[in-house]
Motif scaffolding. Structure first.
Motif, PDB file in Angstrom:
ATOM      1  N   THR A  27      38.587  44.764  37.182  1.00  0.00           N
ATOM      2  CA  THR A  27      38.833  44.253  38.529  1.00  0.00           C
ATOM      3  C   THR A  27      37.590  44.346  39.408  1.00  0.00           C
ATOM      4  O   THR A  27      36.634  45.050  39.073  1.00  0.00           O
ATOM      5  CB  THR A  27      39.920  45.103  39.199  1.00  0.00           C
ATOM      6  N   PRO A  28      37.607  43.676  40.565  1.00  0.00           N
ATOM      7  CA  PRO A  28      36.580  43.986  41.572  1.00  0.00           C
ATOM      8  C   PRO A  28      36.765  45.421  42.061  1.00  0.00           C
ATOM      9  O   PRO A  28      37.860  45.986  41.995  1.00  0.00           O
ATOM     10  CB  PRO A  28      36.876  42.973  42.691  1.00  0.00           C
ATOM     11  N   PHE A  29      35.696  46.032  42.504  1.00  0.00           N
ATOM     12  CA  PHE A  29      35.682  47.386  43.066  1.00  0.00           C
ATOM     13  C   PHE A  29      36.050  48.456  42.037  1.00  0.00           C
ATOM     14  O   PHE A  29      36.582  49.508  42.377  1.00  0.00           O
ATOM     15  CB  PHE A  29      36.600  47.489  44.289  1.00  0.00           C
ATOM     16  N   GLY A  30      35.750  48.202  40.777  1.00  0.00           N
ATOM     17  CA  GLY A  30      35.886  49.214  39.742  1.00  0.00           C
ATOM     18  C   GLY A  30      37.303  49.720  39.580  1.00  0.00           C
ATOM     19  O   GLY A  30      38.282  48.982  39.691  1.00  0.00           O
ATOM     20  N   HIS A  31      37.411  51.027  39.325  1.00  0.00           N
ATOM     21  CA  HIS A  31      38.730  51.612  39.069  1.00  0.00           C
ATOM     22  C   HIS A  31      39.577  51.671  40.336  1.00  0.00           C
ATOM     23  O   HIS A  31      40.810  51.789  40.250  1.00  0.00           O
ATOM     24  CB  HIS A  31      38.579  52.999  38.452  1.00  0.00           C
ATOM     25  N   ALA A  32      38.955  51.578  41.503  1.00  0.00           N
ATOM     26  CA  ALA A  32      39.734  51.496  42.739  1.00  0.00           C
ATOM     27  C   ALA A  32      40.558  50.217  42.747  1.00  0.00           C
ATOM     28  O   ALA A  32      41.742  50.224  43.103  1.00  0.00           O
ATOM     29  CB  ALA A  32      38.801  51.539  43.957  1.00  0.00           C
ATOM     30  N   GLY A  33      39.935  49.117  42.347  1.00  0.00           N
ATOM     31  CA  GLY A  33      40.667  47.860  42.253  1.00  0.00           C
ATOM     32  C   GLY A  33      41.733  47.903  41.185  1.00  0.00           C
ATOM     33  O   GLY A  33      42.828  47.340  41.348  1.00  0.00           O
ATOM     34  N   GLU A  34      41.431  48.574  40.079  1.00  0.00           N
ATOM     35  CA  GLU A  34      42.414  48.704  38.994  1.00  0.00           C
ATOM     36  C   GLU A  34      43.642  49.475  39.480  1.00  0.00           C
ATOM     37  O   GLU A  34      44.782  49.092  39.200  1.00  0.00           O
ATOM     38  CB  GLU A  34      41.770  49.396  37.801  1.00  0.00           C
ATOM     39  N   ARG A  35      43.419  50.559  40.198  1.00  0.00           N
ATOM     40  CA  ARG A  35      44.554  51.335  40.710  1.00  0.00           C
ATOM     41  C   ARG A  35      45.367  50.530  41.717  1.00  0.00           C
ATOM     42  O   ARG A  35      46.608  50.618  41.738  1.00  0.00           O
ATOM     43  CB  ARG A  35      44.052  52.633  41.339  1.00  0.00           C
ATOM     44  N   ALA A  36      44.687  49.756  42.546  1.00  0.00           N
ATOM     45  CA  ALA A  36      45.396  48.949  43.538  1.00  0.00           C
ATOM     46  C   ALA A  36      46.297  47.917  42.871  1.00  0.00           C
ATOM     47  O   ALA A  36      47.472  47.777  43.221  1.00  0.00           O
ATOM     48  CB  ALA A  36      44.393  48.262  44.470  1.00  0.00           C
ATOM     49  N   LEU A  37      45.768  47.201  41.898  1.00  0.00           N
ATOM     50  CA  LEU A  37      46.589  46.217  41.198  1.00  0.00           C
ATOM     51  C   LEU A  37      47.708  46.890  40.421  1.00  0.00           C
ATOM     52  O   LEU A  37      48.804  46.330  40.290  1.00  0.00           O
ATOM     53  CB  LEU A  37      45.722  45.382  40.261  1.00  0.00           C
ATOM     54  N   GLY A  38      47.434  48.098  39.916  1.00  0.00           N
ATOM     55  CA  GLY A  38      48.472  48.823  39.195  1.00  0.00           C
ATOM     56  C   GLY A  38      49.677  49.141  40.051  1.00  0.00           C
ATOM     57  O   GLY A  38      50.806  49.237  39.549  1.00  0.00           O
ATOM     58  N   ARG A  39      49.440  49.307  41.360  1.00  0.00           N
ATOM     59  CA  ARG A  39      50.555  49.573  42.277  1.00  0.00           C
ATOM     60  C   ARG A  39      51.327  48.312  42.639  1.00  0.00           C
ATOM     61  O   ARG A  39      52.481  48.390  43.058  1.00  0.00           O
ATOM     62  CB  ARG A  39      50.025  50.208  43.571  1.00  0.00           C
ATOM     63  N   MET A  40      50.695  47.172  42.469  1.00  0.00           N
ATOM     64  CA  MET A  40      51.281  45.925  42.955  1.00  0.00           C
ATOM     65  C   MET A  40      52.129  45.195  41.922  1.00  0.00           C
ATOM     66  O   MET A  40      52.910  44.310  42.285  1.00  0.00           O
ATOM     67  CB  MET A  40      50.173  44.981  43.455  1.00  0.00           C
ATOM     68  N   VAL A  41      51.955  45.507  40.653  1.00  0.00           N
ATOM     69  CA  VAL A  41      52.655  44.735  39.623  1.00  0.00           C
ATOM     70  C   VAL A  41      53.585  45.624  38.818  1.00  0.00           C
ATOM     71  O   VAL A  41      53.303  46.805  38.605  1.00  0.00           O
ATOM     72  CB  VAL A  41      51.660  44.033  38.671  1.00  0.00           C
ATOM     73  N   SER A  42      54.683  45.064  38.403  1.00  0.00           N
ATOM     74  CA  SER A  42      55.616  45.798  37.559  1.00  0.00           C
ATOM     75  C   SER A  42      54.961  46.084  36.206  1.00  0.00           C
ATOM     76  O   SER A  42      54.328  45.222  35.611  1.00  0.00           O
ATOM     77  CB  SER A  42      56.886  44.976  37.347  1.00  0.00           C
ATOM     78  N   GLY A  43      55.085  47.322  35.756  1.00  0.00           N
ATOM     79  CA  GLY A  43      54.472  47.694  34.490  1.00  0.00           C
ATOM     80  C   GLY A  43      53.052  48.166  34.605  1.00  0.00           C
ATOM     81  O   GLY A  43      52.437  48.572  33.612  1.00  0.00           O
ATOM     82  N   GLY A  44      52.485  48.137  35.813  1.00  0.00           N
ATOM     83  CA  GLY A  44      51.122  48.612  36.014  1.00  0.00           C
ATOM     84  C   GLY A  44      50.075  47.628  35.534  1.00  0.00           C
ATOM     85  O   GLY A  44      50.383  46.520  35.085  1.00  0.00           O
ATOM     86  N   PHE A  45      48.822  48.045  35.656  1.00  0.00           N
ATOM     87  CA  PHE A  45      47.687  47.202  35.259  1.00  0.00           C
ATOM     88  C   PHE A  45      46.677  48.064  34.527  1.00  0.00           C
ATOM     89  O   PHE A  45      46.305  49.145  34.998  1.00  0.00           O
ATOM     90  CB  PHE A  45      47.029  46.572  36.489  1.00  0.00           C
ATOM     91  N   ARG A  46      46.240  47.600  33.382  1.00  0.00           N
ATOM     92  CA  ARG A  46      45.235  48.304  32.585  1.00  0.00           C
ATOM     93  C   ARG A  46      44.135  47.323  32.229  1.00  0.00           C
ATOM     94  O   ARG A  46      44.405  46.276  31.629  1.00  0.00           O
ATOM     95  CB  ARG A  46      45.870  48.910  31.325  1.00  0.00           C
ATOM     96  N   HIS A  47      42.896  47.686  32.567  1.00  0.00           N
ATOM     97  CA  HIS A  47      41.812  46.715  32.449  1.00  0.00           C
ATOM     98  C   HIS A  47      41.543  46.328  31.007  1.00  0.00           C
ATOM     99  O   HIS A  47      41.104  45.205  30.740  1.00  0.00           O
ATOM    100  CB  HIS A  47      40.533  47.256  33.109  1.00  0.00           C
ATOM    101  N   TYR A  48      41.792  47.233  30.052  1.00  0.00           N
ATOM    102  CA  TYR A  48      41.535  46.888  28.655  1.00  0.00           C
ATOM    103  C   TYR A  48      42.522  45.829  28.151  1.00  0.00           C
ATOM    104  O   TYR A  48      42.161  44.987  27.329  1.00  0.00           O
ATOM    105  CB  TYR A  48      41.555  48.136  27.765  1.00  0.00           C
ATOM    106  N   GLU A  49      43.750  45.865  28.654  1.00  0.00           N
ATOM    107  CA  GLU A  49      44.704  44.805  28.315  1.00  0.00           C
ATOM    108  C   GLU A  49      44.292  43.488  28.961  1.00  0.00           C
ATOM    109  O   GLU A  49      44.420  42.413  28.351  1.00  0.00           O
ATOM    110  CB  GLU A  49      46.107  45.204  28.755  1.00  0.00           C
ATOM    111  N   GLN A  50      43.782  43.574  30.191  1.00  0.00           N
ATOM    112  CA  GLN A  50      43.326  42.371  30.869  1.00  0.00           C
ATOM    113  C   GLN A  50      42.086  41.796  30.189  1.00  0.00           C
ATOM    114  O   GLN A  50      41.918  40.565  30.136  1.00  0.00           O
ATOM    115  CB  GLN A  50      43.037  42.665  32.338  1.00  0.00           C
TER     116      GLN A  50
END
Length: 334
Positions: A112-135
């Motif tokens: 994501t943009p903004f490194g792991h901060a962006g990853e954590r933010a998207l993880g809160r917004m979507v059902s099932g979370g967000f993991r950059h390696y899956e993306q």
């Protein structure tokens, strides 16, 4: 024999019996004629490097958000350092360099943009979370090449998916990428943190330095050499107990001193808020998504389309879009 066949024959003669030979690849989701010059894994290296997602990495945060200075790492330079470490270890162990290189180059394409901060933010917004390696795997399978994906070999895809957590990669080359990622980010993040005055050389616990080394180069030599020495004959890539323990302690030191440091991370809350607001906006106004994401929405749903769009943004593009959508501009007489 053509050039590719000569290269494949050279692999048979020179690589370790534990290496993944190009001719033994499980192949691609869509079969294509072989290249006369490149092995299948060499071909994947080129496909990744020429992708749009790879070019965007130069404008994505590694640790420090938009640092002032030319020498701080970005997601691009991180990827290049991971790749060099992976290739060095693969060569030393008689493994397939091209396979290790392809997986290393692609491992963070979905970050994501903004490194792991962006990853954590998207993880809160979507059902099932967000993991950059899956993306990252989704980028090479679905999003790149105008929606057709890069059609990479199974072994490269497996190395991408397994580079952070979960099961080990099927190949030793893929397992090397996981270690290379950790070795790279721990060491270059120390370098960047010292450059930014967040930590100083004497802050690193002395017993860790006595095991791993006192300088950037010494630590790399120790960590790389230890893996090569301890992975000569086994079925997995591994470290010695002493070096593995010191590396884990160094990682914990970095989390406490840098990754959670309030000075280094002062702007991360704003970045996360920005990502969340962008997500909420595009969920509500899906007509504002670019045409290619309209197609994804029609096929896979609104949340998936918005997630793909925001995850692919660079830092600068995310800030620009946020400004366009949420920051008022002054009225001008025409």
């Amino acid at each position: 024999m053509n050039i590719r066949e000569q290269a494949e024959e050279l692999e048979r003669k020179t690589l370790s019996p534990r290496a993944c030979l190009s001719v033994h690849s499980k192949g691609r989701a869509v079969n294509i004629p072989p290249c006369p010059m490149r092995t299948c894994f060499q071909r994947d290296v080129d496909r990744v490097i020429h992708s749009k997602a790879f070019r965007r990495l130069k404008h994505k945060t590694q640790v420090f958000l938009s640092p002032e200075g030319d020498h701080y790492r970005t997601r691009m330079t991180h990827t290049l350092e991971v790749t060099r470490i992976a290739r060095t270890m693969a060569r030393a162990l008689g493994l397939n360099e091209a396979l290790a290189e392809a997986a290393a180059l692609a491992h963070d394409l979905g970050h994501t943009p903004f490194g792991h901060a962006g990853e954590r933010a998207l993880g809160r917004m979507v059902s099932g979370g967000f993991r950059h390696y899956e993306q990252s795997l989704r980028v090479v399978d679905r999003l790149e090449n105008d929606g057709a994906g890069l059609n990479l070999c199974h072994e490269v895809r497996d190395g991408i998916l397994c580079h952070t957590a979960g099961r080990l990669a099927d190949t030793l080359e893929g397992q090397l990428v996981r270690f290379s990622d950790k070795i790279a980010y721990i060491n270059h993040d120390i370098d960047d943190a010292m450059r930014g005055g967040i930590i100083f050389p004497t802050d690193i616990p002395v017993h860790i330095s006595q095991t791993l080394g006192f300088t950037h180069g010494e630590r790399l030599d120790t960590l790389i050499g230890d893996i090569v020495e301890n992975s000569q004959d086994g079925t997995v890539i591994c470290q010695s107990e002493a070096v593995g323990k010191a590396m884990a302690e160094l990682k914990e030191f970095m989390f406490q001193s840098v990754y959670y440091n309030p000075i280094a991370k002062a702007e991360e809350g704003k970045a996360q808020d920005m990502i969340c607001l962008l997500f909420e906006y595009y969920i509500k106004y899906t007509d504002k998504l670019p045409p290619e994401y309209q197609d994804i929405m029609a096929q896979e749903g609104r949340e998936r389309a918005v997630l793909d769009y925001i995850a692919g943004m660079t830092d600068t593009y995310a800030v620009e879009q946020f400004g366009n959508l949420f920051i008022p501009t002054g009225w001008r007489v025409k």
